[in-house]
Design a protein around this motif. Structure first.
Motif, PDB file in Angstrom:
ATOM      1  N   ILE A  52      21.708  37.096  53.319  1.00 19.21           N
ATOM      2  CA  ILE A  52      21.032  35.996  52.622  1.00 19.21           C
ATOM      3  C   ILE A  52      21.241  36.097  51.117  1.00 19.21           C
ATOM      4  N   ASP A  53      21.323  37.330  50.618  1.00 22.35           N
ATOM      5  CA  ASP A  53      21.524  37.535  49.178  1.00 22.35           C
ATOM      6  C   ASP A  53      22.996  37.518  48.774  1.00 22.35           C
ATOM      7  N   GLY A  54      23.870  37.156  49.705  1.00 23.84           N
ATOM      8  CA  GLY A  54      25.263  36.949  49.355  1.00 23.84           C
ATOM      9  C   GLY A  54      26.162  38.163  49.412  1.00 23.84           C
ATOM     10  N   TYR A  55      25.671  39.245  50.000  1.00 30.89           N
ATOM     11  CA  TYR A  55      26.514  40.428  50.161  1.00 30.89           C
ATOM     12  C   TYR A  55      27.478  40.238  51.321  1.00 30.89           C
ATOM     13  N   SER A  56      28.697  40.716  51.165  1.00 30.47           N
ATOM     14  CA  SER A  56      29.564  40.929  52.314  1.00 30.47           C
ATOM     15  C   SER A  56      29.103  42.196  53.011  1.00 30.47           C
ATOM     16  N   LEU A  57      29.418  42.306  54.291  1.00 30.25           N
ATOM     17  CA  LEU A  57      28.840  43.365  55.100  1.00 30.25           C
ATOM     18  C   LEU A  57      29.902  44.197  55.803  1.00 30.25           C
ATOM     19  N   VAL A  58      29.639  45.483  55.889  1.00 28.44           N
ATOM     20  CA  VAL A  58      30.349  46.359  56.822  1.00 28.44           C
ATOM     21  C   VAL A  58      29.301  46.854  57.805  1.00 28.44           C
ATOM     22  N   LEU A  59      29.414  46.416  59.038  1.00 28.74           N
ATOM     23  CA  LEU A  59      28.427  46.735  60.064  1.00 28.74           C
ATOM     24  C   LEU A  59      28.954  47.847  60.958  1.00 28.74           C
ATOM     25  N   VAL A  60      28.154  48.887  61.124  1.00 26.95           N
ATOM     26  CA  VAL A  60      28.553  50.035  61.944  1.00 26.95           C
ATOM     27  C   VAL A  60      27.553  50.194  63.080  1.00 26.95           C
ATOM     28  N   ALA A  61      28.064  50.231  64.301  1.00 26.60           N
ATOM     29  CA  ALA A  61      27.239  50.480  65.481  1.00 26.60           C
ATOM     30  C   ALA A  61      28.149  50.976  66.593  1.00 26.60           C
ATOM     31  N   ARG A  62      27.561  51.378  67.688  1.00 25.87           N
ATOM     32  CA  ARG A  62      28.349  52.025  68.744  1.00 25.87           C
ATOM     33  C   ARG A  62      29.214  51.048  69.536  1.00 25.87           C
ATOM     34  N   TYR A  63      28.720  49.820  69.738  1.00 31.34           N
ATOM     35  CA  TYR A  63      29.361  48.942  70.711  1.00 31.34           C
ATOM     36  C   TYR A  63      29.887  47.663  70.051  1.00 31.34           C
ATOM     37  N   MET A  68      32.881  42.872  58.082  1.00 33.49           N
ATOM     38  CA  MET A  68      33.766  43.815  58.762  1.00 33.49           C
ATOM     39  C   MET A  68      32.924  44.602  59.757  1.00 33.49           C
ATOM     40  N   THR A  69      33.420  44.786  60.969  1.00 37.15           N
ATOM     41  CA  THR A  69      32.690  45.565  61.959  1.00 37.15           C
ATOM     42  C   THR A  69      33.467  46.834  62.306  1.00 37.15           C
ATOM     43  N   LEU A  70      32.719  47.907  62.501  1.00 41.21           N
ATOM     44  CA  LEU A  70      33.301  49.184  62.907  1.00 41.21           C
ATOM     45  C   LEU A  70      32.503  49.731  64.084  1.00 41.21           C
ATOM     46  N   ALA A  71      33.123  49.753  65.258  1.00 39.75           N
ATOM     47  CA  ALA A  71      32.471  50.316  66.437  1.00 39.75           C
ATOM     48  C   ALA A  71      32.667  51.828  66.415  1.00 39.75           C
ATOM     49  N   LYS A  72      31.652  52.535  65.951  1.00 33.38           N
ATOM     50  CA  LYS A  72      31.725  53.988  65.807  1.00 33.38           C
ATOM     51  C   LYS A  72      30.479  54.630  66.395  1.00 33.38           C
ATOM     52  N   ASP A  73      30.686  55.743  67.075  1.00 27.55           N
ATOM     53  CA  ASP A  73      29.592  56.512  67.651  1.00 27.55           C
ATOM     54  C   ASP A  73      29.278  57.667  66.709  1.00 27.55           C
ATOM     55  N   LEU A  74      28.219  57.526  65.930  1.00 29.20           N
ATOM     56  CA  LEU A  74      27.917  58.522  64.907  1.00 29.20           C
ATOM     57  C   LEU A  74      27.247  59.767  65.465  1.00 29.20           C
ATOM     58  N   PHE A  75      27.060  59.837  66.778  1.00 25.83           N
ATOM     59  CA  PHE A  75      26.736  61.120  67.403  1.00 25.83           C
ATOM     60  C   PHE A  75      27.915  62.078  67.238  1.00 25.83           C
ATOM     61  N   ASP A  76      29.107  61.518  67.082  1.00 24.80           N
ATOM     62  CA  ASP A  76      30.331  62.280  66.844  1.00 24.80           C
ATOM     63  C   ASP A  76      30.602  62.256  65.339  1.00 24.80           C
ATOM     64  N   THR A  77      30.430  63.382  64.680  1.00 23.63           N
ATOM     65  CA  THR A  77      30.549  63.406  63.220  1.00 23.63           C
ATOM     66  C   THR A  77      31.943  63.024  62.744  1.00 23.63           C
ATOM     67  N   GLN A  78      32.954  63.243  63.562  1.00 26.90           N
ATOM     68  CA  GLN A  78      34.302  62.847  63.170  1.00 26.90           C
ATOM     69  C   GLN A  78      34.373  61.343  62.941  1.00 26.90           C
ATOM     70  N   GLU A  79      33.588  60.586  63.692  1.00 27.85           N
ATOM     71  CA  GLU A  79      33.618  59.137  63.538  1.00 27.85           C
ATOM     72  C   GLU A  79      32.938  58.697  62.238  1.00 27.85           C
ATOM     73  N   ALA A  80      32.060  59.532  61.692  1.00 28.31           N
ATOM     74  CA  ALA A  80      31.505  59.234  60.365  1.00 28.31           C
ATOM     75  C   ALA A  80      32.603  59.308  59.308  1.00 28.31           C
ATOM     76  N   TYR A  81      33.459  60.333  59.406  1.00 25.78           N
ATOM     77  CA  TYR A  81      34.610  60.410  58.501  1.00 25.78           C
ATOM     78  C   TYR A  81      35.502  59.182  58.663  1.00 25.78           C
ATOM     79  N   GLU A  82      35.672  58.727  59.918  1.00 26.99           N
ATOM     80  CA  GLU A  82      36.529  57.575  60.179  1.00 26.99           C
ATOM     81  C   GLU A  82      35.970  56.303  59.545  1.00 26.99           C
TER      82      GLU A  82
END
Length: 263
Positions: A26-37, A57-71
């Motif tokens: 609503i405030d005009g930000y572009s978004l990077v959305l991170v979730a598992r699915y 931008m969407t990133l399907a990442k499972d942050l239970f896996d720390t390597q995916e946080a780096y990704e």
């Protein structure tokens, strides 16, 4: 490099994270959305895209896996995006007595609630400090301010998140970057279902806060550059009381609140 303002939000498809994403859009930000699915991310984009976000931008990442946080960091940088606001919202808990709960799940929760949060914070904070501007919102909990029998690991992780946030905030206070800790109480999200906690007194007999209200409290505190915000007057009073009550008594009070409702 993009000149758009970008907010990156983990746990962005439901609960507090999703409500925060709506406020940024609503405030005009572009978004990077991170979730598992990816399917849930696609559903979120359908709504968020109508609220004013220029790009998503969407990133399907499972942050239970720390390597995916780096990704997450690597893929954002590869896309040429600079993150103006980082929101670490993703987190889970597990309900039950510590001697009976599943150790592997608890270690995974520590990786999600702490390790991946630290990875993302360090990577994006370095960039923010180098640019001389940026904001970080870490979603802790009033659970982090008091011991939590039947949720011992979750409370411990949220204590880490709050203490960590206050510490790094101090380190970067003169570098154009602010770090804010959001401390909600029990909130209407999928947290209790994922934690197998639906039969607890706190869910059965308590009143759960609106995720929309909690998100607004966090968003306003973030934008004002505050160090922390406890969402809700009842929660403010509970935290204040816990600060002057012996930990052993607070632990017993929390045990009484969180035990199964039929006990």
């Amino acid at each position: 490099m993009s000149t758009l303002k970008y907010a990156l939000i983990t746990g962005a498809t439901s609960g507090i994270g999703y409500e925060l994403a709506k406020l940024f859009a609503i405030d005009g930000y572009s978004l990077v959305l991170v979730a598992r699915y990816q399917e849930e991310l696609d559903t979120a984009v359908q709504t968020l895209g109508t609220l004013g976000a220029p790009k998503i931008m969407t990133l399907a990442k499972d942050l239970f896996d720390t390597q995916e946080a780096y990704e997450v960091y690597d893929e954002v940088k590869a896309a040429g995006i600079e993150i103006d606001v980082l929101v670490n919202d993703a987190g889970q808990g597990q309900y039950g007595e510590f001697i009976e709960t599943d150790l592997e799940r608890e270690l995974a929760i520590i990786d999600l609630n702490i390790s991946s949060l630290v990875i993302l914070t360090k990577r994006f904070l370095i960039d923010m400090v180098n640019r001389g501007e940026g904001k970080i919102l870490n979603v802790s909990s009033i659970a982090g301010k008091m011991p939590g029998p039947l949720q011992a690991v979750y409370h411990g992780t949220k204590a880490f998140v709050h203490s960590f946030s206050e510490a790094i905030r101090n380190e970067v206070k003169d570098k154009g970057v602010t770090v804010t800790s959001l401390l909600p109480g029990p909130t209407e999200t999928d947290f209790f279902n994922k934690a197998d906690m639906n039969e607890s007194k706190i869910v059965k007999e308590g009143s759960l806060a609106s995720a929309e209200v909690v998100a607004r409290d966090g968003y306003d505190a973030l934008m004002a550059g505050k160090d922390k915000v406890v969402s809700g007057m009842k929660n403010k009073l509970q935290v204040a009381m816990s600060n002057v009550t012996p930990d052993e008594q607070v632990a017993q009070m929390m045990h009484n609140q969180q035990k199964p409702s039929d006990e």
